[in-house]
Design an enzyme around this catalytic site. Structure first.
Site, short mmCIF file in Angstrom:
data_model
loop_
_atom_site.label_atom_id
_atom_site.label_comp_id
_atom_site.label_asym_id
_atom_site.label_seq_id
_atom_site.Cartn_x
_atom_site.Cartn_y
_atom_site.Cartn_z
N LYS A 212 -5.50 36.03 1.59
CA LYS A 212 -5.69 34.60 1.36
C LYS A 212 -5.17 33.75 2.49
O LYS A 212 -5.51 32.59 2.61
CB LYS A 212 -5.12 34.17 0.00
N LYS B 249 5.90 40.02 4.98
CA LYS B 249 6.21 38.59 4.91
C LYS B 249 7.31 38.21 5.88
O LYS B 249 7.31 37.11 6.41
CB LYS B 249 6.61 38.20 3.48
N LYS C 221 -7.63 44.36 4.64
CA LYS C 221 -7.72 43.73 3.32
C LYS C 221 -8.08 42.24 3.44
O LYS C 221 -7.63 41.57 4.38
CB LYS C 221 -6.34 43.87 2.65
#
Ligand code: TRP
Length: 332
Positions: free
Chosen positions: A201, A116, A198
């Site tokens: 979103k 992040k 992966k």
């Protein structure tokens, strides 16, 4: 079983919207299996959401939506305590306290923080760094036994266990040490466009991601475009990541085994296979989508649910906090 003897389940979902079938299969779908035998707390973690800059109106809307999504995924508010994290102030209170028992080095090793902060280089705030201590507080406040989460949260959960054990060692038994419930069969749903990564979103390529609330048309289109390989054989194998990922999704929605799936599509092309996976996924999500559409309109009902949930959670959280305060040496 008497309410007080039941083991405790806690989990949280961020009100960030746009959850994927990876989030659904890896975590949320499993939540309802605990309702009967456990005392369950499912939280919309808005305090965690502000570690990334949010548009206020959006955050508010998504908080309602996430609650509606919990309910649409089969969580009856009469059998589960559904609430919003910021409505129970002890989360922030214990979060601060646990910051003081969580080491800089431990937090530095968290892969989610590294990811992040790489993505938000202009806003690497202290909350983003101490995020896992707040998550530990969420869990430990309720003397939680079991935490159903996706595999991506395993490292955070281990940190929560370490922090609990450390606190207990210093002050004598205070927190229950929680166990994770991490499903292994749908562990990782991969991107439809890049099946070695992966499904995320926040992937900028919409074709790579199937979202829980996508329309059937969108779902069918995305599966139709899914990346496979140059063979034509539906077979589960490490060197066929695209097809294997589709098989994992198909298995999750149909309950069929990989052997059964291989037989079902023996001699058929990828076109038929992709169509079947799309149908199974879209059908599996129909009731969630319909229920969500119904629930999200009734704001008053959602507010009543979150109010009752917060009141119930508050009672449990207060008990743990009074123990914590006494042990630390805060004046009562
Ligand atoms: N960090 C979790 C996620 O991003 C959400 C979360 C916050 C959570 N607190 C929690 C999950 C406590 C389980 C238990 O998915």
């Amino acid at each position: 079983m008497a309410e007080n003897d039941k083991k405790i389940v806690f989990s949280g979902v961020q009100p960030s919207g746009n959850l994927t079938i990876g989030n659904y299969l890896g975590a949320i779908k499993n939540f309802s299996r605990f309702s009967e035998d456990y005392k369950t707390f499912y939280c919309v973690v808005d305090l965690h959401a502000i570690t990334v800059r949010q548009v206020p109106a959006e955050l508010r809307k998504r908080t309602y939506e996430t609650l509606a999504l919990y309910m649409a995924c089969g969580l009856d508010p009469k059998e589960n305590t559904l609430f919003v994290q910021s409505h129970v102030p002890q989360h922030a209170e214990l979060g601060w306290i646990l910051d003081c028992y969580t080491m800089f080095g431990e937090l530095s090793r968290m892969t989610q923080f590294k990811d992040k902060s790489a993505k938000n280089a202009q806003n690497i705030n202290a909350g983003l760094f101490t995020y896992p201590a707040l998550m530990a507080a969420d869990i430990l406040l309720y003397q939680t036994d079991i935490v159903p989460v996706g595999i991506d949260q395993k490292q955070h959960l281990e940190l929560a266990r370490d922090v609990a054990a450390r606190f207990n060692l210093i002050y004598s038994d205070t927190f229950k040490i929680p166990e994770g419930y991490i499903p292994t069969d749908t562990m990782k749903i991969m991107s439809l466009q890049e099946p070695t990564a992966k499904m995320s979103k926040s992937d900028p390529n919409e074709n790579a991601v199937v979202r829980i609330l996508d329309s059937k048309d969108d779902i069918m289109r995305k599966f139709k475009r899914a990346v496979t390989d140059s063979e034509t054989c539906v077979r589960y194998s490490e060197d066929k990541p695209g097809v294997s990922n589709l098989m994992t999704i198909y298995r999750a929605f149909t309950g069929k085994t990989f052997d059964e799936i291989e037989r079902e599509f023996d001699g058929k092309g990828y076109g038929d296979f992709k169509l079947a996976v799309g149908e199974a996924c879209a059908d599996g999500l129909t009731s969630v989508r319909d229920e969500f559409a119904r629930l999200v309109q009734d704001k008053a009902h959602l507010e009543a649910v979150m109010k009752a949930g917060a009141e119930d959670a508050y009672g449990y959280a207060r008990r743990t906090m009074s123990k914590v305060r006494r042990k630390i040496g805060f004046v009562n």
